[in-house]
Design a protein around this motif. Structure first.
Motif, mmCIF file in Angstrom:
data_model
loop_
_atom_site.group_PDB
_atom_site.id
_atom_site.type_symbol
_atom_site.label_atom_id
_atom_site.label_comp_id
_atom_site.label_asym_id
_atom_site.label_seq_id
_atom_site.Cartn_x
_atom_site.Cartn_y
_atom_site.Cartn_z
ATOM 1 N N TRP A 21 42.483 31.818 48.585
ATOM 2 C CA TRP A 21 42.439 33.017 48.026
ATOM 3 C C TRP A 21 43.173 32.847 46.715
ATOM 4 O O TRP A 21 42.380 33.243 45.689
ATOM 5 C CB TRP A 21 43.178 34.122 48.671
ATOM 6 C CG TRP A 21 43.327 35.304 48.036
ATOM 7 C CD1 TRP A 21 44.383 35.686 47.219
ATOM 8 C CD2 TRP A 21 42.226 36.452 48.158
ATOM 9 N NE1 TRP A 21 43.948 36.994 46.783
ATOM 10 C CE2 TRP A 21 42.935 37.353 47.222
ATOM 11 C CE3 TRP A 21 41.058 36.545 48.882
ATOM 12 C CZ2 TRP A 21 42.035 38.602 47.002
ATOM 13 C CZ3 TRP A 21 40.511 37.694 48.581
ATOM 14 C CH2 TRP A 21 40.785 38.749 47.913
ATOM 15 N N ASN A 22 44.060 32.444 46.408
ATOM 16 C CA ASN A 22 44.878 31.956 45.147
ATOM 17 C C ASN A 22 43.815 31.056 44.350
ATOM 18 O O ASN A 22 44.070 31.308 43.181
ATOM 19 C CB ASN A 22 46.208 31.283 45.413
ATOM 20 C CG ASN A 22 47.083 32.419 45.901
ATOM 21 O OD1 ASN A 22 47.003 33.404 45.686
ATOM 22 N ND2 ASN A 22 47.839 31.916 46.806
ATOM 23 N N ARG A 23 42.894 30.243 44.735
ATOM 24 C CA ARG A 23 42.025 29.664 43.917
ATOM 25 C C ARG A 23 40.753 30.307 43.471
ATOM 26 O O ARG A 23 39.967 29.622 42.722
ATOM 27 C CB ARG A 23 41.622 28.530 44.752
ATOM 28 C CG ARG A 23 42.892 27.087 44.882
ATOM 29 C CD ARG A 23 42.531 25.895 45.506
ATOM 30 N NE ARG A 23 41.381 25.611 44.713
ATOM 31 C CZ ARG A 23 41.264 24.331 44.367
ATOM 32 N NH1 ARG A 23 42.003 23.185 45.062
ATOM 33 N NH2 ARG A 23 40.462 23.627 43.571
ATOM 34 N N PRO A 25 38.488 32.698 41.502
ATOM 35 C CA PRO A 25 38.487 33.194 40.103
ATOM 36 C C PRO A 25 39.087 34.650 40.176
ATOM 37 O O PRO A 25 39.002 35.456 41.063
ATOM 38 C CB PRO A 25 37.268 32.958 39.452
ATOM 39 C CG PRO A 25 36.396 32.238 40.437
ATOM 40 C CD PRO A 25 37.150 32.295 41.779
ATOM 41 N N ALA A 26 39.675 35.089 39.178
ATOM 42 C CA ALA A 26 40.216 36.515 39.117
ATOM 43 C C ALA A 26 39.112 37.574 39.004
ATOM 44 O O ALA A 26 39.299 38.662 39.779
ATOM 45 C CB ALA A 26 41.026 36.984 37.805
ATOM 46 N N ALA A 27 37.967 37.314 38.570
ATOM 47 C CA ALA A 27 36.647 38.193 38.955
ATOM 48 C C ALA A 27 36.039 38.426 40.240
ATOM 49 O O ALA A 27 35.749 39.474 40.525
ATOM 50 C CB ALA A 27 35.447 37.667 37.924
ATOM 51 N N ASN A 29 38.610 38.157 43.120
ATOM 52 C CA ASN A 29 39.555 38.444 44.112
ATOM 53 C C ASN A 29 40.284 39.686 43.387
ATOM 54 O O ASN A 29 41.040 40.416 44.108
ATOM 55 C CB ASN A 29 40.847 37.702 44.493
ATOM 56 C CG ASN A 29 41.365 37.239 43.249
ATOM 57 O OD1 ASN A 29 41.621 37.617 42.197
ATOM 58 N ND2 ASN A 29 42.156 36.065 43.448
ATOM 59 N N SER A 30 39.938 40.363 42.468
ATOM 60 C CA SER A 30 40.240 41.725 41.716
ATOM 61 C C SER A 30 39.275 42.708 41.736
ATOM 62 O O SER A 30 39.330 43.847 41.069
ATOM 63 C CB SER A 30 40.770 41.455 40.262
ATOM 64 O OG SER A 30 39.835 40.941 39.506
ATOM 65 N N CYS A 31 38.019 42.696 42.631
ATOM 66 C CA CYS A 31 37.156 43.350 42.644
ATOM 67 C C CYS A 31 37.710 45.033 43.269
ATOM 68 O O CYS A 31 38.583 45.003 43.987
ATOM 69 C CB CYS A 31 35.938 43.340 43.713
ATOM 70 S SG CYS A 31 35.088 41.822 42.956
#
Length: 72
Positions: A21-23, A25-27, A29-31
């Motif tokens: 999960w931490n790997r 991209p921000a695009a 996991n921040s949906c």
């Protein structure tokens, strides 16, 4: 005995899932919604190729393991 248990814990689902999960991209996991997350994750995962390919099937982009140290 304690070291064996610690190794078992670190290779269990929880820590491995958190690392994956931490790997992301921000695009991805921040949906803002589950539908957006599924779509973004699907688009992200299509960039990884299936290795080794399964005999009789074409090699398709769907496997993150070559890029992920946790999965190896």
């Amino acid at each position: 005995m304690m070291k064996k248990r610690a190794n078992q814990f670190h290779s269990s689902f929880g820590p491995r899932a958190a690392h994956l999960w931490n790997r992301l991209p921000a695009a991805v996991n921040s949906c803002g919604s589950l539908g957006q997350f599924k779509s973004s994750l699907g688009n992200y995962l299509t960039g990884f190729y299936d290795r080794p390919p399964v005999r009789g099937y074409p090699s398709v982009p769907n496997d993150i393991s070559p890029q992920c140290a946790v999965c190896v």
